[in-house]
Design a protein around this motif. Structure first.
Motif, mmCIF file in Angstrom:
data_model
loop_
_atom_site.group_PDB
_atom_site.id
_atom_site.type_symbol
_atom_site.label_atom_id
_atom_site.label_comp_id
_atom_site.label_asym_id
_atom_site.label_seq_id
_atom_site.Cartn_x
_atom_site.Cartn_y
_atom_site.Cartn_z
ATOM 1 N N SER A 259 0.711 -1.146 -0.113
ATOM 2 C CA SER A 259 -0.034 -0.147 0.201
ATOM 3 C C SER A 259 0.791 1.259 -0.041
ATOM 4 N N SER A 260 0.709 2.152 -1.265
ATOM 5 C CA SER A 260 1.518 3.210 -0.898
ATOM 6 C C SER A 260 1.113 4.292 -0.202
ATOM 7 N N SER A 261 -0.213 4.375 0.021
ATOM 8 C CA SER A 261 -0.903 5.330 1.050
ATOM 9 C C SER A 261 -0.617 4.793 2.103
ATOM 10 N N ASN A 293 0.268 8.913 -8.394
ATOM 11 C CA ASN A 293 1.365 8.409 -9.347
ATOM 12 C C ASN A 293 1.648 7.133 -8.970
ATOM 13 N N MET A 294 1.548 6.224 -10.057
ATOM 14 C CA MET A 294 1.403 4.659 -9.761
ATOM 15 C C MET A 294 2.263 4.219 -10.972
ATOM 16 N N ASP A 295 3.487 4.171 -11.037
ATOM 17 C CA ASP A 295 4.174 3.806 -12.416
ATOM 18 C C ASP A 295 4.151 2.417 -12.288
ATOM 19 N N GLY A 296 4.271 1.745 -11.123
ATOM 20 C CA GLY A 296 4.395 0.344 -10.962
ATOM 21 C C GLY A 296 3.154 -0.301 -11.432
ATOM 22 N N THR A 297 1.995 0.325 -11.093
ATOM 23 C CA THR A 297 0.632 -0.116 -11.487
ATOM 24 C C THR A 297 0.611 -0.033 -12.998
ATOM 25 N N ALA A 298 0.884 1.111 -13.574
ATOM 26 C CA ALA A 298 0.814 1.165 -14.811
ATOM 27 C C ALA A 298 1.606 0.260 -15.504
ATOM 28 N N GLY A 334 -6.162 6.960 -11.209
ATOM 29 C CA GLY A 334 -7.387 6.440 -10.495
ATOM 30 C C GLY A 334 -7.247 5.127 -9.341
ATOM 31 N N THR A 335 -6.198 4.736 -9.692
ATOM 32 C CA THR A 335 -6.016 3.544 -8.669
ATOM 33 C C THR A 335 -5.719 4.058 -7.106
ATOM 34 N N ALA A 336 -6.483 3.443 -6.151
ATOM 35 C CA ALA A 336 -6.263 3.665 -4.845
ATOM 36 C C ALA A 336 -5.083 3.187 -4.356
ATOM 37 N N GLY A 337 -4.054 3.889 -3.614
ATOM 38 C CA GLY A 337 -2.854 3.220 -3.033
ATOM 39 C C GLY A 337 -3.258 2.376 -1.915
ATOM 40 N N VAL A 338 -3.841 1.430 -2.110
ATOM 41 C CA VAL A 338 -4.167 -0.166 -1.240
ATOM 42 C C VAL A 338 -3.995 -1.070 -1.768
ATOM 43 N N PRO A 339 -3.640 -2.045 -1.160
ATOM 44 C CA PRO A 339 -3.458 -3.469 -1.465
ATOM 45 C C PRO A 339 -4.535 -3.947 -2.505
ATOM 46 N N GLY A 340 -4.151 -4.393 -3.749
ATOM 47 C CA GLY A 340 -5.093 -4.791 -4.944
ATOM 48 C C GLY A 340 -5.713 -3.854 -5.566
ATOM 49 N N GLY A 341 -5.379 -2.431 -5.145
ATOM 50 C CA GLY A 341 -5.984 -1.410 -6.093
ATOM 51 C C GLY A 341 -6.012 -1.367 -7.455
ATOM 52 N N GLY A 342 -4.844 -1.949 -7.931
ATOM 53 C CA GLY A 342 -4.512 -2.027 -9.585
ATOM 54 C C GLY A 342 -5.262 -2.906 -10.296
ATOM 55 N N LEU A 343 -5.693 -4.124 -9.544
ATOM 56 C CA LEU A 343 -6.283 -5.364 -10.120
ATOM 57 C C LEU A 343 -7.650 -5.090 -10.474
ATOM 58 N N LEU A 370 2.390 -9.745 -7.505
ATOM 59 C CA LEU A 370 2.724 -8.600 -8.510
ATOM 60 C C LEU A 370 2.516 -7.341 -7.658
ATOM 61 N N ASP A 371 1.843 -7.059 -6.649
ATOM 62 C CA ASP A 371 1.438 -6.094 -5.894
ATOM 63 C C ASP A 371 2.661 -5.723 -5.164
ATOM 64 N N MET A 372 3.460 -6.460 -4.496
ATOM 65 C CA MET A 372 4.574 -6.003 -3.964
ATOM 66 C C MET A 372 5.570 -5.183 -4.792
ATOM 67 N N ALA A 373 5.711 -5.722 -6.009
ATOM 68 C CA ALA A 373 6.597 -5.242 -7.079
ATOM 69 C C ALA A 373 6.171 -3.696 -7.249
ATOM 70 N N ARG A 374 4.991 -3.804 -7.916
ATOM 71 C CA ARG A 374 4.257 -2.402 -8.400
ATOM 72 C C ARG A 374 4.369 -1.351 -7.389
ATOM 73 N N THR A 375 3.789 -1.875 -5.803
ATOM 74 C CA THR A 375 3.849 -0.633 -4.744
ATOM 75 C C THR A 375 5.157 -0.197 -4.577
ATOM 76 N N THR A 376 6.303 -0.988 -4.622
ATOM 77 C CA THR A 376 7.578 -0.627 -4.328
ATOM 78 C C THR A 376 7.999 0.532 -5.445
ATOM 79 N N LEU A 377 7.778 -0.063 -6.606
ATOM 80 C CA LEU A 377 8.057 0.934 -7.843
ATOM 81 C C LEU A 377 7.081 2.375 -7.570
ATOM 82 N N ASN A 378 5.919 2.249 -7.315
ATOM 83 C CA ASN A 378 5.109 3.281 -6.924
ATOM 84 C C ASN A 378 5.812 4.215 -5.971
ATOM 85 N N VAL A 379 6.273 4.019 -4.986
ATOM 86 C CA VAL A 379 6.735 4.629 -3.701
ATOM 87 C C VAL A 379 8.178 5.381 -4.377
HETATM 88 N N1 ASP Z 1 -1.041 -1.497 -4.152
HETATM 89 C C1 ASP Z 1 -0.822 -0.331 -5.087
HETATM 90 C C2 ASP Z 1 -0.285 0.923 -4.187
HETATM 91 O O1 ASP Z 1 -0.603 0.930 -3.012
HETATM 92 C C3 ASP Z 1 -1.738 -0.114 -5.943
HETATM 93 C C4 ASP Z 1 -2.275 -1.293 -6.854
HETATM 94 O O2 ASP Z 1 -2.812 -2.181 -6.511
HETATM 95 O O3 ASP Z 1 -1.452 -1.334 -7.992
HETATM 96 O O4 ASP Z 1 0.550 1.507 -4.838
#
Ligand code: ASP
Length: 407
Positions: A259-261, A293-298, A334-343, A370-379
């Protein structure tokens, strides 16, 4: 030092999780997760006061309106530009590695899903009709809007606003101490979350999907190193190694909490203490980044859209690829920075090019990994932007940046 403890916790938690999985003790891994959930709840507890108080302080310290506008434009331009780049990297690896090739799935034609709010409604929605409700619902964009307005008004009130300014500065110190207190529990939270993930996902779940996992992970690593690393080195003229050292704690908390938030308090602490970014910049760029800003999600949406197309044997045209770049940029905002938001937002991307939504169910099985990697990139992206803007505005303490030390 805390980052070493967190790293150790990450490895020990993973080891324990693997043992629990191999010995059929997934239920124990599930109970250990409670400790991780408690940690994540504790950091979430401080998000609203932290954003509000630090942003009001940032605003009262910044009296030059045109400078604020410039910082806002630079931040949004950075966030959008790097996001589009991330999807292109995702599409590149999705094409090169062909993660869905040979799965030969079939599905019914998809129906268009309603896209929800219009653009106008979304923009107007940033103005909180009720600021208390915005805080209660944790609506970050609305909180940012109100904090900026409140800070500006404090400045406009002149001398009469001074007690408010002093009060917020005092509150800021208190909230920062609170954040540090919660961060000191990070090793336990990280240990528990890793034991849970490793304990829950066995090899039989991971192996068939290993190519997607590899494509997302390698894409995220390359985006971080090549795009952010070179922006920090070339544009900001700073040592990129120091940058990556300085953000290790938020990266590890992002990796395990997904969760980036939720990671925001740790991200803010690392930017000011390790990298020397002034609160004026960080209090604005980081909460905004954690929201839009969610580059990992994108990047993940690019890879998984191609995965689904390949798995269902759908040929995508060049136009489809461009549509994916555009919709994934919007979807990631539009993705919320919460677990699984990108899915959840993946449905938007798949529908935009007529791909079967059943693909989401396949991805869902491994989404946490996958969320672990993308959230790390988002942050990481939020931090890169913050350092760049701080450097360009002369709000980066170079001594702090160049001195290796952790929280
Ligand atoms: N979990 C991601 C985040 O908090 C959002 C996502 O699910 O892509 O940044």
């Amino acid at each position: 030092m805390i980052w070493q403890k967190i790293l150790l916790a990450l490895f020990v938690g993973t080891g324990l999780g693997i043992i629990l999985n191999l010995t059929g003790n997934q239920a124990i891994a599930g109970s250990i997760k409670l400790i991780g959930t408690a940690f994540v709840s504790a950091i979430k507890m401080i998000i609203v006061p932290l954003i509000f108080v630090s942003l009001v302080c940032g605003m009262t310290a910044m009296t030059d309106l045109s400078r604020m506008g410039r910082i806002g434009i630079k931040t949004v331009a950075f966030y959008l530009g790097t996001t589009a780049f991330a999807i292109i990297i995702g599409l590149l690896f999705g094409t090169l590695l062909q993660p869905g090739a040979g799965l030969n799935l079939t599905a019914a034609v998809t129906e268009a899903v309603p896209t929800g709010q219009s653009f106008g409604e979304t923009v107007l929605g940033i103005i909180p009709v009720n600021p208390v409700a915005a805080a209660a619902n944790g609506n970050v964009l609305q909180i940012i809007f109100f904090a900026i307005a409140f800070g500006l008004a404090t400045n406009l009130a002149g001398d009469r606003g001074t007690p408010v300014r002093d009060l917020f500065e005092a509150l800021n110190s208190v909230v920062i101490s609170l954040a540090e207190l919660v961060i000191s529990a990070a090793p336990y939270g990280v240990f528990a979350l890793m034991a849970w993930v490793a304990g829950t996902y066995g090899m039989d779940v991971l192996l068939p999907m290993s190519k997607v996992i590899f494509a997302v992970y390698i894409g995220c690593i390359l985006h971080a190193v090549l795009v952010y690393g070179s922006l920090v080195a070339i544009i900001a003229r700073l040592n990129p190694i120091r940058f990556f050292q300085g953000i290790l704690e938020p990266q590890m908390v992002a990796f395990t909490s997904t969760s980036s938030s939720g990671t925001l308090p740790v991200t803010m602490a690392a930017n000011s203490k390790n990298l020397g970014v002034d609160n004026k910049i960080a209090s604005f760029t980081l909460p905004l980044g954690a929201t839009i800003n969610m580059d990992g999600t994108a990047l993940y949406q690019g890879v998984t859209a191609l995965f689904v197309a390949q798995a269902y044997g759908v040929d995508l045209t060049m136009g489809n690829h461009i549509t994916i770049v555009l919709t994934a940029t919007l979807a990631s905002i539009g993705t919320a920075g919460v677990p699984g938001g990108g899915l959840i937002m993946l449905s938007l991307v798949l529908t935009s090019v007529g791909l079967p939504l059943e693909g989401i169910a396949i991805i869902a099985g491994i989404d946490r990994i996958l969320d672990m990697a993308r959230t790390t990139l988002n942050v990481t992206g939020d931090c890169a932007c913050t350092v760049l803007i701080a450097k360009s505005e002369d709000e980066l303490n170079l001594d702090t940046y160049n001195t290796p030390h952790a929280l």
